[in-house]
Motif scaffolding. Structure first.
Motif, mmCIF file in Angstrom:
data_model
loop_
_atom_site.group_PDB
_atom_site.id
_atom_site.type_symbol
_atom_site.label_atom_id
_atom_site.label_comp_id
_atom_site.label_asym_id
_atom_site.label_seq_id
_atom_site.Cartn_x
_atom_site.Cartn_y
_atom_site.Cartn_z
ATOM 1 N N TYR A 35 0.780 -1.177 0.170
ATOM 2 C CA TYR A 35 0.011 0.054 -0.147
ATOM 3 C C TYR A 35 0.984 1.012 0.024
ATOM 4 O O TYR A 35 1.924 1.250 0.638
ATOM 5 C CB TYR A 35 -0.752 0.033 1.385
ATOM 6 N N PRO A 43 -4.569 4.507 2.953
ATOM 7 C CA PRO A 43 -3.888 3.532 2.388
ATOM 8 C C PRO A 43 -4.297 3.266 1.174
ATOM 9 O O PRO A 43 -5.627 3.100 0.947
ATOM 10 C CB PRO A 43 -3.837 2.482 3.246
ATOM 11 N N LEU A 45 -4.020 0.639 -2.033
ATOM 12 C CA LEU A 45 -3.606 -0.531 -2.657
ATOM 13 C C LEU A 45 -2.656 -0.418 -3.939
ATOM 14 O O LEU A 45 -3.294 0.119 -4.905
ATOM 15 C CB LEU A 45 -4.505 -1.680 -2.469
ATOM 16 N N GLU A 57 -3.039 -3.155 -9.251
ATOM 17 C CA GLU A 57 -4.197 -2.386 -9.307
ATOM 18 C C GLU A 57 -3.897 -1.676 -10.672
ATOM 19 O O GLU A 57 -3.090 -1.275 -11.206
ATOM 20 C CB GLU A 57 -4.162 -1.483 -8.186
ATOM 21 N N MET B 45 -0.346 -0.763 11.607
ATOM 22 C CA MET B 45 -1.802 -0.669 11.533
ATOM 23 C C MET B 45 -2.358 -1.981 12.128
ATOM 24 O O MET B 45 -1.884 -3.104 11.715
ATOM 25 C CB MET B 45 -2.295 -0.454 10.134
ATOM 26 N N PHE B 91 -9.049 4.165 10.944
ATOM 27 C CA PHE B 91 -9.591 3.940 9.698
ATOM 28 C C PHE B 91 -10.780 3.071 9.657
ATOM 29 O O PHE B 91 -10.732 1.943 10.181
ATOM 30 C CB PHE B 91 -8.511 3.413 8.731
ATOM 31 N N LYS B 103 -10.636 -5.784 -2.828
ATOM 32 C CA LYS B 103 -9.790 -5.136 -1.935
ATOM 33 C C LYS B 103 -10.532 -4.478 -0.860
ATOM 34 O O LYS B 103 -11.486 -4.170 -0.889
ATOM 35 C CB LYS B 103 -9.008 -4.442 -2.541
ATOM 36 N N ILE B 104 -9.594 -4.001 0.440
ATOM 37 C CA ILE B 104 -10.217 -3.258 1.384
ATOM 38 C C ILE B 104 -10.477 -1.839 0.937
ATOM 39 O O ILE B 104 -9.406 -1.439 0.246
ATOM 40 C CB ILE B 104 -9.303 -3.460 2.562
ATOM 41 N N PHE B 106 -10.650 1.769 2.242
ATOM 42 C CA PHE B 106 -10.430 2.532 3.569
ATOM 43 C C PHE B 106 -10.846 3.742 3.411
ATOM 44 O O PHE B 106 -10.870 4.589 2.200
ATOM 45 C CB PHE B 106 -9.146 2.683 3.699
ATOM 46 N N GLY B 107 -11.520 4.312 4.452
ATOM 47 C CA GLY B 107 -11.859 6.049 4.716
ATOM 48 C C GLY B 107 -10.653 6.643 4.748
ATOM 49 O O GLY B 107 -9.465 5.990 4.845
#
Lengths: 114, 116
Positions: A35, A43, A45, A57, B45, B91, B103-104, B106-107
């Protein structure tokens, strides 16, 4: 008993000079992620490896490459760093790609580009 | 596309107080996971808490609990009896359910300061 290790923690490079960031894990996880996190941002990716399968990506610049020589190690190569590439780079791992599997993050490498 | 919004860039509370961090998200999915991650200064994290969208019961982990309102697409984090070690960036994150190719998301994060 560190699980995801990133070296170095701080890296300074010059504009246009290739740089490699390192990540290693002791969890024997199949998946490793990279990331990019810029100041006060979420973050983002860049890519991930599932075992040896590489997934980039769509919006990751060609300037960023990755290598995974074995299960434990993964490298992020920035071929020609620009000032805009200054950021924290986070490595993460998970057992699988599914949402039930927690991602474990390393402490990050803060990259400065002069 | 999924989005995650954290409307509070920064918050400060006194030690031992209770604090609530807000998060809203947008998705057309019916099954998904929501997460709160904590990123302490200069440390890695870590996952604080996870909520499965198909579970109505709010997740709790010791002093951390969530208020999950699926219809409102809201997922707030409550920290009870806050401690100095809770100082961190938090987050909120979203991930589709059991999808190999996703995928994750995130804010942008909420920076939380716990004051002595």
């Amino acid at each position: 008993d560190a699980m995801v290790i990133q070296n170095p923690r701080y890296q300074v490079t010059q504009f246009g000079k290739p740089v490699t960031l390192s990540c290693s894990q002791t969890l024997n996880h199949n998946v490793m992620y990279w990331y990019q996190q810029k100041s006060s941002q979420a973050p983002k990716l860049l890519f991930h490896y599932y075992d040896k399968d590489f997934n980039n990506e769509a919006d990751t610049p060609d300037n960023f490459q990755s290598r995974r020589p074995n299960t434990s190690f993964c490298f992020l190569d920035i071929r020609s760093p620009g000032l805009g590439d200054a950021a924290m780079y986070l490595c993460a791992t998970s057992g699988t790609l599914t949402s039930t599997d927690t991602q474990y993050f390393g402490p990050g490498t803060r990259l400065t580009v002069l | 596309a999924q989005t995650v919004t954290q409307s509070q860039p920064e918050m400060s509370v006194q030690e031992a107080e209770t604090v609530t961090l807000s998060c809203t998200y947008d998705t057309s999915e019916s099954n998904y996971y929501l997460f709160w991650y904590k990123q302490p200064p200069s440390r890695q994290m870590i996952l604080v808490i996870r909520q499965e969208a198909y579970k109505q019961q709010n997740a709790t982990e010791n002093r951390f609990s969530v208020n999950f309102q699926k219809a409102a697409k809201s997922f707030s984090l409550k920290i009870s009896d806050s401690q100095l070690g809770d100082t961190a960036m938090y987050f909120c994150a979203f991930m589709k359910y059991e999808n190999r190719d996703d995928k994750i998301i995130f804010g942008k994060g909420t920076r939380l300061h716990i004051l002595p």
